[in-house]
Design a protein around this motif. Structure first.
Motif, PDB file in Angstrom:
ATOM      1  N   LEU A   9     -12.613   7.352  13.434  1.00 24.79           N
ATOM      2  CA  LEU A   9     -12.837   6.228  12.516  1.00 24.79           C
ATOM      3  C   LEU A   9     -12.287   6.530  11.123  1.00 24.79           C
ATOM      4  O   LEU A   9     -11.769   5.642  10.440  1.00 24.79           O
ATOM      5  CB  LEU A   9     -14.331   5.929  12.412  1.00 24.79           C
ATOM      6  CG  LEU A   9     -14.879   4.875  13.359  1.00 24.79           C
ATOM      7  CD1 LEU A   9     -16.381   4.891  13.312  1.00 24.79           C
ATOM      8  CD2 LEU A   9     -14.369   3.520  12.956  1.00 24.79           C
ATOM      9  N   THR A  16      -8.710   5.872  11.083  1.00 26.55           N
ATOM     10  CA  THR A  16      -8.499   4.424  11.144  1.00 26.55           C
ATOM     11  C   THR A  16      -8.673   3.795   9.768  1.00 26.55           C
ATOM     12  O   THR A  16      -7.908   2.915   9.369  1.00 26.55           O
ATOM     13  CB  THR A  16      -9.509   3.792  12.114  1.00 26.55           C
ATOM     14  OG1 THR A  16      -9.548   4.581  13.286  1.00 26.55           O
ATOM     15  CG2 THR A  16      -9.111   2.387  12.457  1.00 26.55           C
ATOM     16  N   MET A  17      -9.676   4.268   9.020  1.00 29.53           N
ATOM     17  CA  MET A  17      -9.918   3.709   7.696  1.00 29.53           C
ATOM     18  C   MET A  17      -8.754   3.990   6.767  1.00 29.53           C
ATOM     19  O   MET A  17      -8.315   3.116   6.023  1.00 29.53           O
ATOM     20  CB  MET A  17     -11.193   4.303   7.108  1.00 29.53           C
ATOM     21  CG  MET A  17     -12.420   3.729   7.725  1.00 29.53           C
ATOM     22  SD  MET A  17     -13.881   4.034   6.798  1.00 29.53           S
ATOM     23  CE  MET A  17     -14.035   5.748   6.770  1.00 29.53           C
ATOM     24  N   PHE A  18      -8.237   5.204   6.806  1.00 28.48           N
ATOM     25  CA  PHE A  18      -7.130   5.544   5.905  1.00 28.48           C
ATOM     26  C   PHE A  18      -5.870   4.796   6.300  1.00 28.48           C
ATOM     27  O   PHE A  18      -5.141   4.294   5.450  1.00 28.48           O
ATOM     28  CB  PHE A  18      -6.876   7.057   5.920  1.00 28.48           C
ATOM     29  CG  PHE A  18      -7.718   7.788   4.933  1.00 28.48           C
ATOM     30  CD1 PHE A  18      -7.343   7.840   3.602  1.00 28.48           C
ATOM     31  CD2 PHE A  18      -8.893   8.402   5.311  1.00 28.48           C
ATOM     32  CE1 PHE A  18      -8.124   8.509   2.677  1.00 28.48           C
ATOM     33  CE2 PHE A  18      -9.674   9.062   4.392  1.00 28.48           C
ATOM     34  CZ  PHE A  18      -9.290   9.118   3.066  1.00 28.48           C
ATOM     35  N   VAL A  73      -6.641   3.186  19.048  1.00 33.49           N
ATOM     36  CA  VAL A  73      -7.692   4.192  18.947  1.00 33.49           C
ATOM     37  C   VAL A  73      -8.917   3.809  19.784  1.00 33.49           C
ATOM     38  O   VAL A  73      -9.521   4.648  20.461  1.00 33.49           O
ATOM     39  CB  VAL A  73      -8.097   4.378  17.473  1.00 33.49           C
ATOM     40  CG1 VAL A  73      -9.171   5.415  17.353  1.00 33.49           C
ATOM     41  CG2 VAL A  73      -6.903   4.779  16.650  1.00 33.49           C
ATOM     42  N   GLY A 112      -5.681   2.038   8.164  1.00 27.75           N
ATOM     43  CA  GLY A 112      -5.850   0.589   8.140  1.00 27.75           C
ATOM     44  C   GLY A 112      -5.306  -0.103   9.372  1.00 27.75           C
ATOM     45  O   GLY A 112      -5.020  -1.296   9.340  1.00 27.75           O
ATOM     46  N   THR A 113      -5.116   0.625  10.453  1.00 30.77           N
ATOM     47  CA  THR A 113      -4.629   0.005  11.677  1.00 30.77           C
ATOM     48  C   THR A 113      -5.168   0.775  12.868  1.00 30.77           C
ATOM     49  O   THR A 113      -5.580   1.923  12.742  1.00 30.77           O
ATOM     50  CB  THR A 113      -3.097  -0.008  11.729  1.00 30.77           C
ATOM     51  OG1 THR A 113      -2.692  -0.476  13.015  1.00 30.77           O
ATOM     52  CG2 THR A 113      -2.510   1.353  11.491  1.00 30.77           C
ATOM     53  N   LEU A 114      -5.176   0.111  14.028  1.00 32.67           N
ATOM     54  CA  LEU A 114      -5.660   0.786  15.228  1.00 32.67           C
ATOM     55  C   LEU A 114      -4.522   1.253  16.129  1.00 32.67           C
ATOM     56  O   LEU A 114      -4.711   2.120  16.963  1.00 32.67           O
ATOM     57  CB  LEU A 114      -6.571  -0.150  16.033  1.00 32.67           C
ATOM     58  CG  LEU A 114      -7.996  -0.331  15.542  1.00 32.67           C
ATOM     59  CD1 LEU A 114      -8.695  -1.378  16.373  1.00 32.67           C
ATOM     60  CD2 LEU A 114      -8.775   0.963  15.621  1.00 32.67           C
ATOM     61  N   MET A 149       0.836  -1.203   0.000  1.00 31.98           N
ATOM     62  CA  MET A 149       0.000   0.000   0.000  1.00 31.98           C
ATOM     63  C   MET A 149       0.877   1.263   0.000  1.00 31.98           C
ATOM     64  O   MET A 149       0.709   2.170  -0.795  1.00 31.98           O
ATOM     65  CB  MET A 149      -0.890  -0.022   1.229  1.00 31.98           C
ATOM     66  CG  MET A 149      -1.921   1.082   1.264  1.00 31.98           C
ATOM     67  SD  MET A 149      -3.031   1.080  -0.142  1.00 31.98           S
ATOM     68  CE  MET A 149      -3.850  -0.501   0.094  1.00 31.98           C
ATOM     69  N   ILE A 189     -11.954   5.972  -0.375  1.00 32.01           N
ATOM     70  CA  ILE A 189     -10.935   4.916  -0.290  1.00 32.01           C
ATOM     71  C   ILE A 189     -11.277   3.777  -1.247  1.00 32.01           C
ATOM     72  O   ILE A 189     -10.415   3.280  -1.987  1.00 32.01           O
ATOM     73  CB  ILE A 189     -10.830   4.396   1.147  1.00 32.01           C
ATOM     74  CG1 ILE A 189     -10.259   5.490   2.052  1.00 32.01           C
ATOM     75  CG2 ILE A 189      -9.933   3.167   1.212  1.00 32.01           C
ATOM     76  CD1 ILE A 189     -10.274   5.152   3.496  1.00 32.01           C
ATOM     77  N   VAL A 248      -2.080   7.374  -1.981  1.00 34.45           N
ATOM     78  CA  VAL A 248      -2.187   7.271  -0.535  1.00 34.45           C
ATOM     79  C   VAL A 248      -1.458   6.010  -0.087  1.00 34.45           C
ATOM     80  O   VAL A 248      -1.724   4.949  -0.619  1.00 34.45           O
ATOM     81  CB  VAL A 248      -3.656   7.232  -0.105  1.00 34.45           C
ATOM     82  CG1 VAL A 248      -3.768   6.898   1.370  1.00 34.45           C
ATOM     83  CG2 VAL A 248      -4.318   8.559  -0.381  1.00 34.45           C
TER      84      VAL A 248
END
Lengths: 116, 365
Positions: free
Chosen positions: B184, B187-189, B135, B191-193, B1, B356, B365
């Motif tokens: 959130l 988190t979506m961008f 998060v 891809g990890t917490l 990515m 996304i 990205v």
């Protein structure tokens, strides 16, 4: 190990506060009297206890919050693997959220979000 | 990515080091644990004093005053004097109060603050613990913080306190939803917490502008929600002194009051730290596209200084809010959240997901 550190930090917090309070108990003066210990009510003698039944307007908001907070907990796993589940995932989350948002609209129409 | 050519940052937390030594030399592990705890304790004290002094000085200069000037050079020792004063004050508990819960109130508030302080990524080599739920952990703890205020308000058996505590509960839980929705998006961008993972995902640029507009909107939403969650002006209605004398801490004195106060100020740092970590690249240096010389120059500044600098700016912005916006009314506050911020938050979330998934990127990205 990371969560063990979290446990350590909570231990620290407990010690920090207890230590402070014990220290202050040892060196601060302690002369209570009746007037000093009455609850503050702008200088008046307080009328009754504060623990009475009253209309908690916050109650409805707490209920709504509960729904949306639980929903947020469901959304976190989805957000992490968004690129894996792709559009089907988005559709499912969309349906899930739609139900909740309909509920919110209903609450709004009913006037539950108005502060009385 | 991630595209090639990004500088490799290896994150080693203190917890990792402790785990590494646990098998062979357990006393090293114990030493690391003690160090971590001492570091957090030192941070609580230093941040508390520094932020209180900073806030008083900045507030004073906003109003063309001088602020504290007597204790030490330009009042620099004022916070120490105040601490000693609060320590020597009598600790008054109202006679019909719930004695146990009265103590638990400030306890819980400060515990939450310290727990968040312990997991923030200060630099790749200076992170005490990196919890895997990152998060979500932050969200959970900020939900817990309301309990301290509510307990403090209820247990005092004072009408002002009760109203303040109830207001605090309503306000914090309401704005928490918006904060969660904003987090959130990041988190979506990313891809990890994990917090370190989120910082590392910003090596090519910070989410605030690399997330195609939704990042900027999220940051705005988060700043508003966070200001409300830590009860700062313009959302300081739980302790609005002109309406509720002192709100939930009316009946607190001496050191217990000091703990509420301390938590409030450190929360400012915590909120600034979370904003910086998630939206402003954490300890990542500023990078602009292909300006190699610029990027290399920026890379020379150590990551911990980057983090500190960004946090100082954010804390200043929070203090700036206080002298810019007047306090809101309770009903205005609730309307703002439930009728404006919440729908915007949901739309923002969907927009982020669609951006996304459709790969509508103006740049990689």
């Amino acid at each position: 190990m990371d969560y063990f550190f979290v446990l350590l930090f909570s231990g620290l917090a407990v010690l920090f506060i207890l230590g402070g309070i014990i220290l202050s108990y040892l060196i601060a003066p302690h002369r209570p009297n009746r007037i000093k210990n009455t609850p503050y009510e702008c200088g008046e003698i307080p009328l009754g206890s504060a623990w009475i039944q009253f209309n908690v307007g916050y109650y409805l908001f707490a209920l709504l919050f509960l729904i949306f907070d639980v929903e947020a907990a469901f959304l976190y796993p989805w957000a992490v693997i968004l690129r894996v589940v792709g559009f089907p995932g988005l559709l499912e989350v969309g349906i899930f959220l739609l139900v909740l948002i309909l509920g919110l609209i209903y609450a709004r129409k009913k006037g539950a979000l108005e502060w009385v | 990515m991630m595209s090639v050519g990004q500088p490799a940052w290896e994150v080693v937390t203190v917890a990792d080091r402790a785990e590494y030594w646990l098998e062979s030399h357990w006393y090293f592990a114990v030493a690391y644990m003690i160090l971590a705890v001492l570091a957090v304790a030192a941070m609580v004290v230093a941040l508390g004093m520094g932020l209180i002094y900073g806030e008083r000085k900045i507030a004073a200069h906003f109003q063309c005053r001088m602020g504290p000037m007597r204790v030490g050079y330009h009042g620099i020792l004022q916070s120490i004097a105040d601490t000693i004063k609060l320590l020597l004050k009598e600790d008054i508990v109202p006679e019909r109060a719930d004695k146990v819960l009265h103590l638990v109130g400030p306890f819980l508030t400060l515990v939450v603050t310290i727990l968040i302080l312990g997991v923030l990524p200060y630099s790749p080599l200076l992170q005490l613990a990196d919890v895997s739920l990152g998060v979500l952990y932050l969200t959970a703890l900020s939900g817990l913080s309301v309990l301290g205020l509510l307990l403090g308000g209820w247990s005092s058996n004072n009408k002002w306190s009760l109203l303040g505590g109830m207001r605090a509960a309503a306000q914090v839980i309401s704005y928490e939803i918006t904060a969660t929705l904003a987090l959130l998006v990041v988190t979506m961008f990313a891809g990890t917490l994990t917090l370190s993972g989120i910082v590392q995902s910003q090596a090519q640029g910070w989410w605030v502008w690399r997330a195609h507009g939704v990042g900027l909107l999220s940051m705005g939403l988060f700043m508003i929600a966070a200001t409300a969650e830590i009860n700062r002006t313009p959302f300081d209605i739980p302790e609005g002194e002109s309406e509720l004398t002192g709100g939930f801490h009316t009946e607190y004195s001496g050191l217990r009051f000091a703990f509420f106060f301390l938590a409030e100020f450190i929360n400012m740092f915590v909120v600034a730290g979370i904003t910086v970590t998630l939206f402003l690249g954490g300890w990542m240096p500023l990078r602009i596209g292909n300006w190699e010389t610029f990027n290399n120059l920026m890379g020379l500044i150590p990551p911990s200084l980057w983090f500190l600098g960004k946090v100082v700016v954010m804390v200043f912005v929070l203090m700036w809010f206080r002298w810019t916006f007047p306090r809101m009314r309770v009903d205005q506050l609730m309307r703002l959240e439930w009728k404006f911020l919440l729908p915007i938050g949901f739309i923002n979330l969907f927009a982020a997901a669609v951006i996304i998934l459709c790969k509508w990127y103006f740049f990689p990205v």
